[in-house]
Scaffold this motif. Structure first.
Motif, mmCIF file in Angstrom:
data_model
loop_
_atom_site.group_PDB
_atom_site.id
_atom_site.type_symbol
_atom_site.label_atom_id
_atom_site.label_comp_id
_atom_site.label_asym_id
_atom_site.label_seq_id
_atom_site.Cartn_x
_atom_site.Cartn_y
_atom_site.Cartn_z
ATOM 1 N N LEU A 1 38.208 35.473 44.197
ATOM 2 C CA LEU A 1 36.794 35.567 43.851
ATOM 3 C C LEU A 1 36.282 36.996 43.901
ATOM 4 C CD1 LEU A 1 34.397 34.772 46.754
ATOM 5 C CD2 LEU A 1 36.842 34.613 47.130
ATOM 6 N N ASP A 2 35.225 37.208 43.138
ATOM 7 C CA ASP A 2 34.417 38.422 43.235
ATOM 8 C C ASP A 2 33.289 38.099 44.198
ATOM 9 O OD1 ASP A 2 32.786 40.593 43.007
ATOM 10 O OD2 ASP A 2 32.455 40.410 40.843
ATOM 11 N N MET A 3 33.441 38.534 45.468
ATOM 12 C CA MET A 3 32.428 38.226 46.479
ATOM 13 C C MET A 3 31.284 39.238 46.489
ATOM 14 S SD MET A 3 34.975 40.130 48.001
ATOM 15 C CE MET A 3 36.115 39.084 48.899
ATOM 16 N N ASN B 1 41.864 42.960 49.987
ATOM 17 C CA ASN B 1 41.000 43.679 49.044
ATOM 18 C C ASN B 1 41.849 44.855 48.564
ATOM 19 O OD1 ASN B 1 37.451 43.475 49.836
ATOM 20 N ND2 ASN B 1 39.004 41.890 50.058
ATOM 21 N N TRP B 2 42.749 44.587 47.621
ATOM 22 C CA TRP B 2 43.775 45.548 47.195
ATOM 23 C C TRP B 2 43.396 46.062 45.812
ATOM 24 C CZ3 TRP B 2 48.666 45.689 50.097
ATOM 25 C CH2 TRP B 2 49.597 46.603 49.588
ATOM 26 N N PRO B 3 43.048 47.346 45.679
ATOM 27 C CA PRO B 3 42.469 47.845 44.426
ATOM 28 C C PRO B 3 43.471 47.983 43.286
ATOM 29 C CG PRO B 3 42.738 49.642 45.977
ATOM 30 C CD PRO B 3 43.092 48.383 46.724
ATOM 31 N N VAL B 4 42.939 48.065 42.084
ATOM 32 C CA VAL B 4 43.759 48.093 40.871
ATOM 33 C C VAL B 4 44.703 49.293 40.835
ATOM 34 C CG1 VAL B 4 41.989 49.316 39.510
ATOM 35 C CG2 VAL B 4 43.674 47.879 38.349
ATOM 36 N N SER C 1 38.675 39.940 43.331
ATOM 37 C CA SER C 1 38.481 40.478 41.985
ATOM 38 C C SER C 1 37.142 41.210 41.947
ATOM 39 C CB SER C 1 38.502 39.339 40.956
ATOM 40 O OG SER C 1 37.492 38.390 41.270
ATOM 41 N N GLY C 2 36.789 41.763 40.774
ATOM 42 C CA GLY C 2 35.480 42.411 40.615
ATOM 43 C C GLY C 2 35.440 43.832 41.118
ATOM 44 N N LYS C 3 34.254 44.262 41.560
ATOM 45 C CA LYS C 3 34.045 45.636 41.994
ATOM 46 C C LYS C 3 33.209 45.683 43.260
ATOM 47 C CE LYS C 3 34.065 47.656 37.319
ATOM 48 N NZ LYS C 3 33.306 48.490 36.352
ATOM 49 N N LEU D 1 35.370 50.827 44.020
ATOM 50 C CA LEU D 1 36.692 50.367 43.615
ATOM 51 C C LEU D 1 36.633 49.138 42.712
ATOM 52 C CD1 LEU D 1 38.481 50.715 47.078
ATOM 53 C CD2 LEU D 1 38.721 52.257 45.117
ATOM 54 N N THR D 2 37.691 48.991 41.916
ATOM 55 C CA THR D 2 37.847 47.832 41.036
ATOM 56 C C THR D 2 39.073 47.053 41.475
ATOM 57 O OG1 THR D 2 36.850 49.014 39.181
ATOM 58 C CG2 THR D 2 38.204 47.099 38.650
ATOM 59 N N TYR D 3 38.961 45.717 41.385
ATOM 60 C CA TYR D 3 40.032 44.835 41.828
ATOM 61 C C TYR D 3 40.361 43.839 40.722
ATOM 62 C CZ TYR D 3 38.209 46.523 46.316
ATOM 63 O OH TYR D 3 37.764 47.304 47.350
#
Length: 265
Positions: A8-10, A167-170, A197-199, A203-205
């Protein structure tokens, strides 16, 4: 056991928003008869460096109360992340809770992410965690722990399933995917890696949450923003594979310990 990966994008530092999304995903998982749902690291806040603001006391934790309520409502065990404060110290935790809201395991992340400043705000734990979820032996880990194989080797002596909430970034997502497979293969265990996911602010995920078998087969791989996969696993497969290919019997841990001692600076 049916395991739900809840990617999820929390959002960021907005517990109400994250709670709403968690409930929506749990409702979908319940419709698919999931026994256990796994959420990302710091589930209701995102990867915040403000633990004084968003951390909680364990004995009065609103996050614990929230997940107790939804676990009982949907009759589903849950793995989630929360920040606990104790004696002026913050730690990044992964909680395993059963379907009746009882805490089965409480793991404090052993390796705060110093490259991302986490170590400035959070202290590391110093214990592994073990529990049984519907009779399945499980150990929880958190994000950066994935880069340290020794703790997985130790946990896999008792556990057949290991969860990694993140929370592991792209920017380093290739490492995430490779390391999840490596931990599964070398430990002959099911690995459940659930990333956000999300931002957030910087950072972006992409998520790329995965469930991997003891032989390294990818059983689920999520790429959507708020996405769910429910996979049925049989932990006896891990036991059978360990018996068929007794990799662990060939480990020489006393020798490895000697090497570490001999190579200390």
């Amino acid at each position: 056991m049916k395991i739900a990966l809840a990617q999820l994008d929390m959002g960021f530092e907005d517990k109400g928003f994250a709670m709403k999304t968690c409930v929506e995903l749990m409702e979908k998982a319940a419709a698919k008869e999931a026994d256990l749902i796994v959420f990302p690291e710091m589930t209701l806040t995102g990867f915040t460096m403000s633990p004084a603001t968003y951390g909680e006391l364990k004995e009065n934790s609103k996050t614990i109360i929230f997940f107790q309520d939804v676990a009982k409502k949907f009759q589903m065990a849950v793995v989630f992340g929360v920040i606990f404060l104790e004696d002026g110290t913050a730690r990044n935790h992964s909680i395993v809770m059963d379907k009746n809201g009882h805490i089965l395991a409480d793991y404090a992340k052993i390796h705060p992410f110093s490259y991302g400043a986490e170590a400035k705000y959070y202290s590391g734990g110093d214990e592994l965690a073990f529990c049984q979820v519907d009779g399945v032996p499980l150990s929880p880990f958190v994000c950066y722990d994935l880069r340290f194989p020794e703790i997985f080797q130790a946990a896999s002596k008792k556990s057949l399933v290991m969860t990694v909430i993140a929370n592991w970034p792209v920017a380093r997502v290739g490492h995430w995917k490779t390391l999840l497979q490596a931990r599964a293969i070398e430990n002959q265990s099911f690995i459940v890696g659930v990333n956000r996911s999300g931002k957030d602010r910087t950072l972006t995920y992409t998520g790329d949450s995965m469930l991997i078998s003891p032989t390294g087969e990818i059983l689920a791989h999520l790429t959507g923003e708020n996405e769910l996969a429910v996979v049925e696993i049989d932990p006896k497969e891990a036991e059978a594979y360990r018996a068929e290919f007794p990799l662990k019997a060939d480990r020489k841990e006393d020798l490895y310990s000697r090497f570490f001692e001999e190579t200390k600076a």
